[in-house]
Design an enzyme around this catalytic site. Structure first.
Site, PDB file in Angstrom:
ATOM      1  N   LYS A  12       0.812  -1.218   0.000  1.00 54.25           N
ATOM      2  CA  LYS A  12       0.000   0.000   0.000  1.00 54.25           C
ATOM      3  C   LYS A  12       0.854   1.281   0.000  1.00 54.25           C
ATOM      4  O   LYS A  12       2.059   1.233   0.284  1.00 54.25           O
ATOM      5  CB  LYS A  12      -0.935  -0.035   1.211  1.00 54.25           C
ATOM      6  N   TYR A  52     -12.777  -3.336  -3.831  1.00 55.31           N
ATOM      7  CA  TYR A  52     -13.456  -3.280  -2.527  1.00 55.31           C
ATOM      8  C   TYR A  52     -14.975  -3.228  -2.696  1.00 55.31           C
ATOM      9  O   TYR A  52     -15.659  -2.552  -1.921  1.00 55.31           O
ATOM     10  CB  TYR A  52     -12.982  -2.052  -1.748  1.00 55.31           C
ATOM     11  N   PHE A  60     -16.837   3.905   6.054  1.00 58.22           N
ATOM     12  CA  PHE A  60     -15.380   4.065   6.041  1.00 58.22           C
ATOM     13  C   PHE A  60     -14.789   4.007   4.631  1.00 58.22           C
ATOM     14  O   PHE A  60     -13.609   4.281   4.443  1.00 58.22           O
ATOM     15  CB  PHE A  60     -14.710   3.000   6.927  1.00 58.22           C
ATOM     16  N   ARG A  88      -0.952 -14.387   4.344  1.00 60.72           N
ATOM     17  CA  ARG A  88      -1.748 -13.745   5.400  1.00 60.72           C
ATOM     18  C   ARG A  88      -1.068 -13.902   6.765  1.00 60.72           C
ATOM     19  O   ARG A  88      -1.082 -12.998   7.589  1.00 60.72           O
ATOM     20  CB  ARG A  88      -3.174 -14.278   5.397  1.00 60.72           C
ATOM     21  N   THR A  94      -4.683  -7.387  10.983  1.00 60.22           N
ATOM     22  CA  THR A  94      -5.024  -6.152  10.271  1.00 60.22           C
ATOM     23  C   THR A  94      -4.605  -4.913  11.042  1.00 60.22           C
ATOM     24  O   THR A  94      -4.083  -3.956  10.469  1.00 60.22           O
ATOM     25  CB  THR A  94      -6.546  -6.108  10.000  1.00 60.22           C
ATOM     26  N   ARG A 105       3.216  -6.465   9.484  1.00 63.29           N
ATOM     27  CA  ARG A 105       2.519  -5.381  10.187  1.00 63.29           C
ATOM     28  C   ARG A 105       3.017  -5.223  11.620  1.00 63.29           C
ATOM     29  O   ARG A 105       3.088  -4.110  12.132  1.00 63.29           O
ATOM     30  CB  ARG A 105       1.018  -5.635  10.165  1.00 63.29           C
ATOM     31  N   ASN A 119      -2.021  -0.023   7.067  1.00 64.05           N
ATOM     32  CA  ASN A 119      -1.394  -1.240   7.570  1.00 64.05           C
ATOM     33  C   ASN A 119      -0.468  -1.915   6.555  1.00 64.05           C
ATOM     34  O   ASN A 119      -0.278  -3.122   6.591  1.00 64.05           O
ATOM     35  CB  ASN A 119      -2.455  -2.209   8.082  1.00 64.05           C
ATOM     36  N   HIS A 122      -1.996  -5.552   1.685  1.00 67.07           N
ATOM     37  CA  HIS A 122      -3.251  -6.286   1.516  1.00 67.07           C
ATOM     38  C   HIS A 122      -2.891  -7.648   0.959  1.00 67.07           C
ATOM     39  O   HIS A 122      -2.003  -7.760   0.108  1.00 67.07           O
ATOM     40  CB  HIS A 122      -4.176  -5.573   0.516  1.00 67.07           C
ATOM     41  N   GLU A 133      -9.363 -10.801  -7.509  1.00 62.93           N
ATOM     42  CA  GLU A 133      -8.496  -9.637  -7.352  1.00 62.93           C
ATOM     43  C   GLU A 133      -7.366  -9.616  -8.385  1.00 62.93           C
ATOM     44  O   GLU A 133      -7.027  -8.562  -8.919  1.00 62.93           O
ATOM     45  CB  GLU A 133      -7.930  -9.595  -5.925  1.00 62.93           C
TER      46      GLU A 133
END
Length: 142
Positions: A12, A52, A60, A88, A94, A105, A119, A122, A133
């Site tokens: 990100k 998304y 949000f 993951r 998260t 993270r 964070n 993804h 995706e």
């Protein structure tokens, strides 16, 4: 015989800004996964609406769009046995404050007090979402 799957990882804008792209990719490769495709880009609200889709009507969502379009990101297709689960696990929880040490993270992220959770990364949450995706971010991959 082992099956090889793919997943999507987005590094990100906060991670790119902080020059953490190499470290994140290093951790993924060190785990033994293969980088199949990689692209640095600034994304658009239209791509994010597709990515998304389940969040578009949530309160949000505008802060996610603002965050994800705030600078370039790096989209990566990663391949390997149990890659969705493995990536993951590498990413960690998260919430970067609660993410375990040793995770991306947990080691590199923190809460900056913004509306969107910045964070760093993804990762697809399952094989079906990974396929969906990857088709959004890398339509040229069959």
């Amino acid at each position: 015989m082992t099956s090889v799957a793919c997943t999507l990882v987005l590094i990100k804008p906060d991670a790119v800004r902080r020059r953490l792209t190499g470290e994140i990719l290093r951790r993924i490769e060190a785990k033994g996964y293969e980088l199949i495709a990689l692209r640095r880009q600034t994304t658009t609200p239209q791509v994010l609406a597709e990515h998304y889709a389940e969040h578009v009507d949530k309160p949000f969502y505008p802060s996610i769009v603002e965050y994800m379009t705030s600078g370039p990101l790096v989209a990566v297709v990663v391949s390997g046995h149990r890659v969705v689960e493995g990536v993951r696990s590498l990413m960690g929880a998260t919430d970067p404050t609660a993410a375990a040490p040793g995770t991306i993270r947990g080691d590199l992220g923190r809460d900056w007090g913004t509306d969107a959770i910045e964070n760093l990364v993804h990762g697809s949450d399952g094989e079906a979402s990974a396929a969906r995706e990857i088709a959004i971010w890398f339509p040229e991959i069959d």
